[in-house]
Motif scaffolding. Structure first.
Motif, PDB file in Angstrom:
ATOM      1  N   GLY A 104       9.585  53.432  32.261  1.00 12.79           N
ATOM      2  CA  GLY A 104      10.263  53.202  30.993  1.00 12.79           C
ATOM      3  C   GLY A 104      11.401  54.176  30.796  1.00 12.79           C
ATOM      4  N   LEU A 105      12.235  53.890  29.815  1.00 15.17           N
ATOM      5  CA  LEU A 105      13.392  54.748  29.558  1.00 15.17           C
ATOM      6  C   LEU A 105      12.960  56.098  28.997  1.00 15.17           C
ATOM      7  N   GLN A 106      13.893  57.034  29.035  1.00 16.54           N
ATOM      8  CA  GLN A 106      13.617  58.362  28.485  1.00 16.54           C
ATOM      9  C   GLN A 106      13.381  58.258  26.981  1.00 16.54           C
ATOM     10  N   GLY A 107      12.359  58.950  26.505  1.00 13.32           N
ATOM     11  CA  GLY A 107      12.092  58.952  25.076  1.00 13.32           C
ATOM     12  C   GLY A 107      11.229  57.788  24.618  1.00 13.32           C
ATOM     13  N   SER A 108      10.891  56.902  25.548  1.00 18.35           N
ATOM     14  CA  SER A 108      10.100  55.734  25.138  1.00 18.35           C
ATOM     15  C   SER A 108       8.658  56.141  24.826  1.00 18.35           C
ATOM     16  N   GLY A 109       8.241  57.285  25.360  1.00 23.03           N
ATOM     17  CA  GLY A 109       6.887  57.755  25.055  1.00 23.03           C
ATOM     18  C   GLY A 109       5.959  57.796  26.261  1.00 23.03           C
ATOM     19  N   LYS A 110       6.532  57.769  27.481  1.00 22.80           N
ATOM     20  CA  LYS A 110       5.697  57.753  28.695  1.00 22.80           C
ATOM     21  C   LYS A 110       4.769  58.955  28.809  1.00 22.80           C
ATOM     22  N   THR A 111       5.356  60.137  28.643  1.00 19.59           N
ATOM     23  CA  THR A 111       4.564  61.348  28.869  1.00 19.59           C
ATOM     24  C   THR A 111       3.438  61.469  27.839  1.00 19.59           C
ATOM     25  N   THR A 112       3.794  61.227  26.588  1.00 17.32           N
ATOM     26  CA  THR A 112       2.769  61.234  25.537  1.00 17.32           C
ATOM     27  C   THR A 112       1.698  60.203  25.859  1.00 17.32           C
ATOM     28  N   ALA A 115      -0.886  61.143  28.521  1.00 17.36           N
ATOM     29  CA  ALA A 115      -1.977  61.960  27.992  1.00 17.36           C
ATOM     30  C   ALA A 115      -2.922  61.122  27.133  1.00 17.36           C
ATOM     31  N   LYS A 116      -2.355  60.195  26.368  1.00 18.40           N
ATOM     32  CA  LYS A 116      -3.193  59.322  25.524  1.00 18.40           C
ATOM     33  C   LYS A 116      -4.103  58.449  26.386  1.00 18.40           C
ATOM     34  N   LEU A 117      -3.497  57.854  27.421  1.00 21.18           N
ATOM     35  CA  LEU A 117      -4.265  56.972  28.308  1.00 21.18           C
ATOM     36  C   LEU A 117      -5.393  57.747  28.990  1.00 21.18           C
ATOM     37  N   PHE A 136      12.949  64.627  37.153  1.00 25.13           N
ATOM     38  CA  PHE A 136      14.340  64.499  36.718  1.00 25.13           C
ATOM     39  C   PHE A 136      14.629  65.373  35.504  1.00 25.13           C
ATOM     40  N   ARG A 137      13.743  65.281  34.507  1.00 26.08           N
ATOM     41  CA  ARG A 137      14.012  65.998  33.263  1.00 26.08           C
ATOM     42  C   ARG A 137      13.370  67.385  33.317  1.00 26.08           C
ATOM     43  N   ALA A 138      14.188  68.398  33.067  1.00 31.47           N
ATOM     44  CA  ALA A 138      13.642  69.756  32.997  1.00 31.47           C
ATOM     45  C   ALA A 138      12.676  69.785  31.827  1.00 31.47           C
ATOM     46  N   ASP A 142       6.203  70.968  32.224  1.00 38.12           N
ATOM     47  CA  ASP A 142       5.504  71.804  31.235  1.00 38.12           C
ATOM     48  C   ASP A 142       4.892  70.972  30.111  1.00 38.12           C
ATOM     49  N   GLN A 143       5.641  69.968  29.657  1.00 35.12           N
ATOM     50  CA  GLN A 143       5.169  69.107  28.551  1.00 35.12           C
ATOM     51  C   GLN A 143       3.851  68.432  28.930  1.00 35.12           C
ATOM     52  N   LEU A 144       3.836  67.827  30.103  1.00 37.65           N
ATOM     53  CA  LEU A 144       2.639  67.068  30.504  1.00 37.65           C
ATOM     54  C   LEU A 144       1.473  68.002  30.827  1.00 37.65           C
ATOM     55  N   THR A 242       5.060  51.655  22.031  1.00 39.62           N
ATOM     56  CA  THR A 242       4.787  52.910  21.331  1.00 39.62           C
ATOM     57  C   THR A 242       5.474  52.929  19.973  1.00 39.62           C
ATOM     58  N   LYS A 243       5.079  53.861  19.153  1.00 38.74           N
ATOM     59  CA  LYS A 243       5.715  54.141  17.864  1.00 38.74           C
ATOM     60  C   LYS A 243       5.618  52.968  16.890  1.00 38.74           C
ATOM     61  N   LEU A 244       4.602  52.157  17.065  1.00 39.64           N
ATOM     62  CA  LEU A 244       4.406  51.056  16.117  1.00 39.64           C
ATOM     63  C   LEU A 244       4.047  51.590  14.735  1.00 39.64           C
ATOM     64  N   ASP A 245       3.714  52.860  14.668  1.00 36.43           N
ATOM     65  CA  ASP A 245       3.403  53.461  13.370  1.00 36.43           C
ATOM     66  C   ASP A 245       4.670  53.719  12.562  1.00 36.43           C
ATOM     67  N   GLY A 246       5.801  53.778  13.240  1.00 35.01           N
ATOM     68  CA  GLY A 246       6.971  54.252  12.510  1.00 35.01           C
ATOM     69  C   GLY A 246       8.102  53.263  12.360  1.00 35.01           C
ATOM     70  N   ILE A 267      -1.170  49.767  22.377  1.00 32.39           N
ATOM     71  CA  ILE A 267      -0.112  50.127  21.442  1.00 32.39           C
ATOM     72  C   ILE A 267      -0.292  51.584  21.020  1.00 32.39           C
ATOM     73  N   GLY A 268       0.852  52.245  20.870  1.00 30.87           N
ATOM     74  CA  GLY A 268       0.846  53.636  20.420  1.00 30.87           C
ATOM     75  C   GLY A 268       1.103  53.658  18.924  1.00 30.87           C
ATOM     76  N   VAL A 269       0.266  54.377  18.216  1.00 35.51           N
ATOM     77  CA  VAL A 269       0.376  54.366  16.758  1.00 35.51           C
ATOM     78  C   VAL A 269       0.428  55.778  16.177  1.00 35.51           C
ATOM     79  N   GLY A 270       0.947  56.713  16.954  1.00 30.21           N
ATOM     80  CA  GLY A 270       1.048  58.072  16.450  1.00 30.21           C
ATOM     81  C   GLY A 270       1.282  59.040  17.596  1.00 30.21           C
ATOM     82  N   GLU A 271       1.392  60.329  17.267  1.00 32.17           N
ATOM     83  CA  GLU A 271       1.793  61.291  18.289  1.00 32.17           C
ATOM     84  C   GLU A 271       0.634  62.008  18.976  1.00 32.17           C
ATOM     85  N   THR A 272      -0.565  61.912  18.416  1.00 34.41           N
ATOM     86  CA  THR A 272      -1.660  62.667  19.028  1.00 34.41           C
ATOM     87  C   THR A 272      -2.323  61.851  20.144  1.00 34.41           C
TER      88      THR A 272
HETATM   89  P1  GDP Z   1       9.153  59.984  27.563  1.00 31.92           P
HETATM   90  O1  GDP Z   1      10.531  60.527  27.671  1.00 31.92           O
HETATM   91  O2  GDP Z   1       9.144  58.502  27.816  1.00 31.92           O
HETATM   92  O3  GDP Z   1       8.190  60.698  28.405  1.00 31.92           O
HETATM   93  O4  GDP Z   1       8.724  60.148  26.029  1.00 31.92           O
HETATM   94  P2  GDP Z   1       7.757  61.248  25.380  1.00 31.92           P
HETATM   95  O5  GDP Z   1       6.364  60.973  25.735  1.00 31.92           O
HETATM   96  O6  GDP Z   1       8.284  62.609  25.705  1.00 31.92           O
HETATM   97  O7  GDP Z   1       7.934  60.906  23.828  1.00 31.92           O
HETATM   98  C1  GDP Z   1       9.131  60.994  23.124  1.00 31.92           C
HETATM   99  C2  GDP Z   1       8.817  61.245  21.653  1.00 31.92           C
HETATM  100  O8  GDP Z   1       8.174  60.151  21.080  1.00 31.92           O
HETATM  101  C3  GDP Z   1       7.919  62.429  21.450  1.00 31.92           C
HETATM  102  O9  GDP Z   1       8.376  63.168  20.344  1.00 31.92           O
HETATM  103  C4  GDP Z   1       6.576  61.800  21.119  1.00 31.92           C
HETATM  104  O10 GDP Z   1       5.795  62.616  20.294  1.00 31.92           O
HETATM  105  C5  GDP Z   1       6.996  60.538  20.414  1.00 31.92           C
HETATM  106  N1  GDP Z   1       5.996  59.472  20.507  1.00 31.92           N
HETATM  107  C6  GDP Z   1       5.453  58.899  21.619  1.00 31.92           C
HETATM  108  N2  GDP Z   1       4.594  57.918  21.302  1.00 31.92           N
HETATM  109  C7  GDP Z   1       4.563  57.841  19.957  1.00 31.92           C
HETATM  110  C8  GDP Z   1       3.868  57.003  19.015  1.00 31.92           C
HETATM  111  O11 GDP Z   1       3.102  56.089  19.338  1.00 31.92           O
HETATM  112  N3  GDP Z   1       4.110  57.235  17.691  1.00 31.92           N
HETATM  113  C9  GDP Z   1       4.978  58.213  17.285  1.00 31.92           C
HETATM  114  N4  GDP Z   1       5.151  58.351  15.968  1.00 31.92           N
HETATM  115  N5  GDP Z   1       5.640  58.987  18.125  1.00 31.92           N
HETATM  116  C10 GDP Z   1       5.452  58.825  19.455  1.00 31.92           C
END
Ligand code: GDP
Ligand code: MG
Length: 446
Positions: A104-112, A115-117, A136-138, A142-144, A242-246, A267-272
């Protein structure tokens, strides 16, 4: 709640159907228009919206309701089914030994999501490991690593090494004994040729069982292009939105899934790490429509209705015993938790909606009545006229309740009986709830 606005508009359309006096073309057209507006606002692809509305319109006007379902329930059910079709079938990520690659693209929520999965599988009792193939991304390492350590999940990564396929390969080897191995990959800000190439290279060495595309719910219509590009590169087997909560959108990502003929897995519904839900199409739509599990509710409501009609018939023939009264109060109360669905079903049209307080009050009263009735003989339950003052005392003593309560119960029964007698004749079949409503004040403090 996820997709609140969409849910609200869809619910309002369904409520119109539920309260309609008849299902005809103008009504169906109006409801379909409202559903269209709601879906388009949520960014669902126009083509899909058109297909869906045509199907709803055709089926609502052509199909006969199945036995036991009235026309309104039938149309509501069609809308429900077609919405499920729209979001597609649920994905089949199983609880078994497997390798999962996230793209997926950067910021889509892969790394988060990695950990969730991992947390998800770990909680199901599968030994889980996460491998960082984002070179690729510095900061990716550490994040993961931090996320995994916090959850007590095995982590593999090579800080500074930029050969992603090689890192992935060594990571899988290091995590060989784990049941579920999740590979996190790098993204880019946009779809770029080198990203797609990198995914193909990693895919070649990882050979994952599941290739899950992670997509931001707010993506809108570009979601389709993304889904297609990643699908061409690694043949995705499912999507995580992801981010269906927001977001009020989310329909774009859903449409993309339909287009690539894959399915939503989670579906991702939050950050934890716990904010991940396994996606089940029917449950998702039920929830969106605010119905809990609509199927069981419709079934339950129908059962209760059938019960009541039978009881009314026997009552019309003559006797109304204390047992009958208790049964009716119980049937009414069963509907309490079904308030939401009652607003949608024809019964809702009777205006009988117990508030939580009323529901609790009726329930308390029922509990007390049950105690009193347990101290009555069968003969007394069948024919409360037998209950003299002396018997009231006996019942009160036997049940440990005040005599006033016994008398109140008998008075409620009399009031109901009288009301039934008054209604007998000329009414034929009658809905019990209408009856209960009518004599609500007389029937004690229900
Ligand atoms: P990556 O670049 O694809 O690895 O994306 P990251 O996992 O680093 O996530 C990018 C941002 O989206 C981070 O600030 C996460 O906390 C946030 N994020 C990821 N999934 C969700 C979600 O389901 N809900 C919300 N609210 N934020 C999310
Ligand atoms: Mg990342």
């Amino acid at each position: 709640m996820v997709l609140d606005t969409l849910g609200g508009s869809l619910r309002s359309a369904l409520r119109k159907i539920a309260s309609a006096t008849r299902i005809d073309k103008p009504l169906v057209d109006e409801a379909v228009k409202e559903i269209q507006r709601a879906l388009l606002q949520a960014d669902v692809n126009v083509k899909l919206v058109m297909t869906l509305s045509n199907r709803i319109r055709d089926r609502a006007l052509d199909e006969k309701p199945p036995a036991g379902m009235n026309p309104r329930e039938h149309v509501i059910n069609i809308v429900y089914q077609e919405l499920i079709n729209l979001v597609g079938k649920s994905s089949d990520v199983k609880l078994e030994r497997q390798t999962i690659m996230l793209v997926g693209l950067q910021g889509s929520g892969k790394t988060t999501t990695a950990a969730k999965l991992a947390t998800y599988f770990q909680r199901k009792g599968l030994r889980t490991a996460v491998i960082c193939a984002d070179t690729f991304r510095a900061g990716a390492y550490d994040q993961l690593k931090a996320l995994c350590e916090k959850q007590g999940i095995f982590f593999y990564g090579e800080k500074g090494n930029t050969d992603a396929p090689a890192v992935a390969k060594r990571g899988l080897e290091a995590a060989k004994k784990y049941d579920v191995r999740i590979v996190d990959t790098a993204g880019r800000h946009a779809l770029e040729a080198d990203l797609i190439q990198e995914m193909e290279d990693i895919h070649a060495v990882v050979n994952a069982d599941q290739k899950l595309l992670v997509m931001d719910a707010a993506l809108g219509q570009q979601a389709s292009d993304q889904a297609r590009a990643f699908h061409d590169a690694v043949q995705i087997t499912g999507v995580i939105i992801t981010k269906l909560d927001g977001t009020a959108k989310g329909g774009g990502a859903m449409s993309a899934v339909a287009e690539t003929k894959t399915s939503v897995a989670f579906i991702g519904v939050g950050e934890t790490p716990s904010d991940l839900e396994k996606f089940e199409a029917d449950r998702f739509i039920s929830r969106l429509l605010g119905m809990g599990d609509i199927k069981t509710l419709i079934e339950k409501a129908q059962e209760i209705q059938a019960d009541e009609e039978m009881d009314v018939e026997s009552m019309m023939r003559g006797k109304f015993t204390l047992k009958d009264m208790y049964k009716q109060m119980e049937a009414m109360n069963k509907l309490g938790p079904l308030k939401q669905i009652m607003q949608m079903l024809p019964m809702g049209g009777l205006g009988l909606e117990l508030s939580d307080k009323e529901y609790q009050a009726t329930k308390d009263r029922l509990d007390k009545y049950r105690v009193v009735m347990d101290s009555m003989t069968d003969a007394e339950l069948e024919d409360p006229k037998l209950i003299t003052a002396a018997r009231v005392k006996r019942i009160s003593r036997g049940s440990g309740t005040p005599p006033e309560l016994v008398k109140e119960l008998l008075k409620s029964h009399q009031a109901m009986q009288k009301a039934i007698k008054g209604m007998r004749g000329g009414m034929g079949k009658m809905n019990m709830k209408r009856l209960m409503k009518k004599m609500g004040p007389a029937a004690g403090k229900m």
